[in-house]
Design a protein around this motif. Structure first.
Motif, short mmCIF file in Angstrom:
data_model
loop_
_atom_site.label_atom_id
_atom_site.label_comp_id
_atom_site.label_asym_id
_atom_site.label_seq_id
_atom_site.Cartn_x
_atom_site.Cartn_y
_atom_site.Cartn_z
N GLY A 11 43.50 -21.83 -20.43
CA GLY A 11 43.46 -20.51 -19.82
C GLY A 11 44.25 -19.42 -20.53
N GLN A 12 44.85 -19.74 -21.67
CA GLN A 12 45.55 -18.70 -22.42
C GLN A 12 44.53 -17.79 -23.08
OE1 GLN A 12 48.00 -21.38 -24.88
NE2 GLN A 12 49.80 -20.50 -23.89
N THR A 13 44.84 -16.50 -23.09
CA THR A 13 43.91 -15.52 -23.65
C THR A 13 44.57 -14.74 -24.78
OG1 THR A 13 44.58 -13.86 -22.02
CG2 THR A 13 42.68 -15.26 -21.47
N ASN A 14 43.75 -14.26 -25.69
CA ASN A 14 44.26 -13.32 -26.67
C ASN A 14 43.17 -12.32 -27.05
OD1 ASN A 14 43.36 -15.79 -28.40
ND2 ASN A 14 43.42 -14.08 -29.85
N TYR A 15 43.63 -11.12 -27.39
CA TYR A 15 42.76 -10.00 -27.69
C TYR A 15 43.30 -9.24 -28.88
CZ TYR A 15 41.80 -10.75 -22.68
OH TYR A 15 41.51 -11.30 -21.46
N PRO A 16 42.42 -8.63 -29.67
CA PRO A 16 42.91 -7.73 -30.71
C PRO A 16 43.39 -6.43 -30.06
CG PRO A 16 40.52 -7.67 -30.64
CD PRO A 16 40.95 -8.73 -29.68
N ASP A 17 44.19 -5.69 -30.77
CA ASP A 17 44.74 -4.45 -30.22
C ASP A 17 43.64 -3.46 -29.83
OD1 ASP A 17 47.67 -4.33 -32.39
OD2 ASP A 17 47.29 -5.39 -30.50
N SER A 18 42.50 -3.53 -30.50
CA SER A 18 41.42 -2.56 -30.27
C SER A 18 40.85 -2.65 -28.85
CB SER A 18 40.31 -2.74 -31.30
OG SER A 18 39.80 -4.06 -31.25
N VAL A 19 41.00 -3.81 -28.19
CA VAL A 19 40.42 -3.97 -26.85
C VAL A 19 41.46 -4.35 -25.81
CG1 VAL A 19 38.25 -4.71 -27.91
CG2 VAL A 19 39.83 -6.42 -26.99
N LYS A 20 42.69 -4.60 -26.23
CA LYS A 20 43.73 -5.05 -25.31
C LYS A 20 43.93 -4.02 -24.20
CE LYS A 20 46.82 -7.37 -27.37
NZ LYS A 20 47.95 -7.76 -28.26
N GLY A 21 43.97 -4.50 -22.96
CA GLY A 21 44.13 -3.62 -21.82
C GLY A 21 42.82 -3.09 -21.27
N TYR B 50 32.80 -15.16 -19.14
CA TYR B 50 32.59 -13.75 -18.82
C TYR B 50 33.44 -12.86 -19.73
CZ TYR B 50 30.82 -15.73 -14.46
OH TYR B 50 30.12 -16.46 -13.53
N LEU B 51 32.99 -11.61 -19.86
CA LEU B 51 33.79 -10.59 -20.51
C LEU B 51 33.64 -9.31 -19.71
CD1 LEU B 51 35.63 -9.94 -22.95
CD2 LEU B 51 33.59 -9.00 -24.07
N GLN B 52 34.70 -8.91 -19.04
CA GLN B 52 34.73 -7.64 -18.32
C GLN B 52 35.22 -6.57 -19.28
OE1 GLN B 52 33.81 -6.85 -15.05
NE2 GLN B 52 34.11 -4.75 -15.75
N MET B 53 34.40 -5.55 -19.46
CA MET B 53 34.73 -4.49 -20.40
C MET B 53 34.82 -3.16 -19.65
SD MET B 53 32.30 -5.51 -23.63
CE MET B 53 30.78 -5.08 -22.78
N ASN B 54 35.99 -2.57 -19.68
CA ASN B 54 36.23 -1.29 -19.02
C ASN B 54 36.60 -0.23 -20.04
OD1 ASN B 54 35.89 -2.58 -16.48
ND2 ASN B 54 38.07 -3.10 -16.40
N SER B 55 36.53 1.03 -19.61
CA SER B 55 36.91 2.16 -20.48
C SER B 55 36.24 2.05 -21.84
CB SER B 55 38.44 2.22 -20.63
OG SER B 55 39.08 2.33 -19.39
N LEU B 56 34.95 1.82 -21.82
CA LEU B 56 34.22 1.58 -23.06
C LEU B 56 34.19 2.83 -23.94
CD1 LEU B 56 31.40 -0.68 -21.65
CD2 LEU B 56 32.91 -1.28 -23.55
N LYS B 57 34.21 2.58 -25.23
CA LYS B 57 34.21 3.62 -26.25
C LYS B 57 33.01 3.44 -27.16
CE LYS B 57 39.28 3.37 -26.44
NZ LYS B 57 40.44 3.14 -27.33
N PRO B 58 32.56 4.49 -27.84
CA PRO B 58 31.43 4.32 -28.77
C PRO B 58 31.68 3.26 -29.82
CG PRO B 58 31.80 6.64 -28.34
CD PRO B 58 32.93 5.91 -27.67
N GLU B 59 32.92 3.08 -30.24
CA GLU B 59 33.22 2.06 -31.25
C GLU B 59 33.12 0.63 -30.71
OE1 GLU B 59 35.09 4.73 -30.43
OE2 GLU B 59 37.24 4.26 -30.53
N ASP B 60 32.89 0.48 -29.41
CA ASP B 60 32.64 -0.84 -28.84
C ASP B 60 31.18 -1.24 -28.98
OD1 ASP B 60 34.86 0.05 -26.16
OD2 ASP B 60 35.30 -1.25 -27.87
N THR B 61 30.36 -0.34 -29.46
CA THR B 61 28.94 -0.62 -29.64
C THR B 61 28.72 -1.77 -30.61
OG1 THR B 61 28.24 1.62 -29.11
CG2 THR B 61 26.77 0.34 -30.52
N GLY B 62 27.79 -2.65 -30.27
CA GLY B 62 27.46 -3.77 -31.14
C GLY B 62 26.74 -4.86 -30.38
#
Length: 118
Positions: free
Chosen positions: A56-66, A80-92
Protein backbone atom coordinates in the motif's frame (compact mmCIF):
# COMPACT_ATOMS: atom_id res chain seq x y z
CA UNK A 1 -1.05 -14.45 -17.69
CA UNK A 2 -2.55 -11.18 -16.51
CA UNK A 3 -4.72 -8.96 -18.71
CA UNK A 4 -5.25 -5.30 -17.88
CA UNK A 5 -7.97 -3.07 -19.32
CA UNK A 6 -8.02 0.66 -18.64
CA UNK A 7 -11.12 2.84 -18.73
CA UNK A 8 -12.31 6.24 -17.59
CA UNK A 9 -10.36 8.50 -19.89
CA UNK A 10 -11.93 11.42 -21.70
CA UNK A 11 -11.75 15.13 -22.43
CA UNK A 12 -11.92 17.67 -19.62
CA UNK A 13 -11.12 21.32 -19.15
CA UNK A 14 -8.36 22.84 -17.06
CA UNK A 15 -9.02 22.14 -13.39
CA UNK A 16 -11.31 19.20 -14.03
CA UNK A 17 -11.16 15.69 -12.63
CA UNK A 18 -11.17 12.15 -13.96
CA UNK A 19 -11.01 8.73 -12.36
CA UNK A 20 -9.25 6.02 -14.29
CA UNK A 21 -9.82 2.33 -13.66
CA UNK A 22 -7.71 -0.67 -14.57
CA UNK A 23 -9.54 -3.98 -14.41
CA UNK A 24 -7.30 -7.03 -14.10
CA UNK A 25 -8.10 -10.60 -15.08
CA UNK A 26 -6.20 -13.86 -15.30
CA UNK A 27 -4.32 -13.14 -12.09
CA UNK A 28 -4.86 -11.18 -8.91
CA UNK A 29 -3.43 -7.71 -8.35
CA UNK A 30 -3.17 -8.76 -4.69
CA UNK A 31 -0.17 -10.88 -5.69
CA UNK A 32 1.62 -8.16 -7.66
CA UNK A 33 4.38 -6.35 -5.81
CA UNK A 34 4.00 -3.17 -7.85
CA UNK A 35 1.03 -1.64 -9.64
CA UNK A 36 1.45 1.62 -11.48
CA UNK A 37 0.08 4.17 -13.89
CA UNK A 38 2.20 5.60 -16.67
CA UNK A 39 1.37 8.20 -19.27
CA UNK A 40 2.67 8.87 -22.74
CA UNK A 41 2.37 12.30 -24.25
CA UNK A 42 2.84 12.67 -28.02
CA UNK A 43 6.38 11.48 -28.65
CA UNK A 44 8.55 8.68 -27.30
CA UNK A 45 8.77 7.48 -23.74
CA UNK A 46 6.33 6.77 -20.94
CA UNK A 47 6.38 8.68 -17.68
CA UNK A 48 5.55 7.12 -14.34
CA UNK A 49 2.73 9.05 -12.68
CA UNK A 50 1.90 6.84 -9.71
CA UNK A 51 2.94 3.56 -8.14
CA UNK A 52 1.53 1.48 -5.29
CA UNK A 53 3.22 -1.48 -3.64
CA UNK A 54 1.67 -4.70 -2.41
CA UNK A 55 1.78 -3.17 1.06
CA UNK A 56 0.00 0.00 0.00
CA UNK A 57 2.93 2.40 -0.13
CA UNK A 58 2.56 5.01 -2.85
CA UNK A 59 4.89 7.31 -4.70
CA UNK A 60 4.38 10.08 -7.23
CA UNK A 61 6.58 12.38 -9.26
CA UNK A 62 6.52 16.03 -8.26
CA UNK A 63 4.53 16.88 -11.40
CA UNK A 64 1.40 15.15 -10.05
CA UNK A 65 1.98 15.02 -6.28
CA UNK A 66 -1.00 16.41 -4.40
CA UNK A 67 -3.28 16.14 -7.44
CA UNK A 68 -3.27 12.41 -8.30
CA UNK A 69 -4.11 9.50 -6.01
CA UNK A 70 -3.50 5.86 -6.81
CA UNK A 71 -5.49 3.16 -5.04
CA UNK A 72 -6.47 -0.45 -5.50
CA UNK A 73 -9.38 -2.67 -4.60
CA UNK A 74 -8.11 -6.22 -4.26
CA UNK A 75 -11.63 -7.61 -3.97
CA UNK A 76 -12.59 -6.04 -7.31
CA UNK A 77 -9.15 -6.77 -8.78
CA UNK A 78 -9.02 -3.16 -9.95
CA UNK A 79 -6.49 -0.35 -9.82
CA UNK A 80 -7.60 3.30 -9.81
CA UNK A 81 -6.14 6.72 -10.47
CA UNK A 82 -8.03 9.75 -9.20
CA UNK A 83 -6.84 12.82 -11.05
CA UNK A 84 -7.81 16.27 -9.81
CA UNK A 85 -6.86 19.82 -10.83
CA UNK A 86 -5.96 18.56 -14.28
CA UNK A 87 -3.65 20.60 -16.48
CA UNK A 88 -3.08 20.54 -20.25
CA UNK A 89 0.33 18.96 -19.63
CA UNK A 90 -1.47 15.95 -18.13
CA UNK A 91 -2.73 15.11 -21.61
CA UNK A 92 -1.66 11.71 -22.90
CA UNK A 93 -2.45 8.04 -23.05
CA UNK A 94 -2.55 6.51 -19.58
CA UNK A 95 -1.40 2.93 -19.14
CA UNK A 96 -1.77 0.50 -16.28
CA UNK A 97 1.23 -1.67 -15.38
CA UNK A 98 1.71 -4.64 -13.06
CA UNK A 99 5.13 -5.91 -12.02
CA UNK A 100 6.55 -8.45 -9.62
CA UNK A 101 9.96 -6.78 -9.85
CA UNK A 102 10.82 -3.25 -10.88
CA UNK A 103 13.40 -4.54 -13.39
CA UNK A 104 10.80 -6.66 -15.19
CA UNK A 105 8.58 -5.54 -18.04
CA UNK A 106 5.48 -6.83 -16.33
CA UNK A 107 2.03 -6.57 -17.83
CA UNK A 108 0.56 -3.60 -19.67
CA UNK A 109 -2.90 -2.53 -20.70
CA UNK A 110 -3.69 -0.85 -23.99
CA UNK A 111 -4.20 2.57 -22.48
CA UNK A 112 -6.92 5.18 -22.19
CA UNK A 113 -6.72 8.70 -23.63
CA UNK A 114 -6.88 11.74 -21.38
CA UNK A 115 -7.15 15.17 -22.96
CA UNK A 116 -7.10 18.38 -20.91
CA UNK A 117 -7.90 21.64 -22.66
CA UNK A 118 -7.17 25.14 -21.40
Amino acid sequence: QMQLVESGGGSVQLGGSLRLSCAASGSSIFNMNFMAWYRQAPGPGRELVARITVGGQTNYPDSVKGRFTISKDNAKNTLYLQMNSLKPEDTGVYYCNAQQRLDSIGYWGRGTQVTVSS
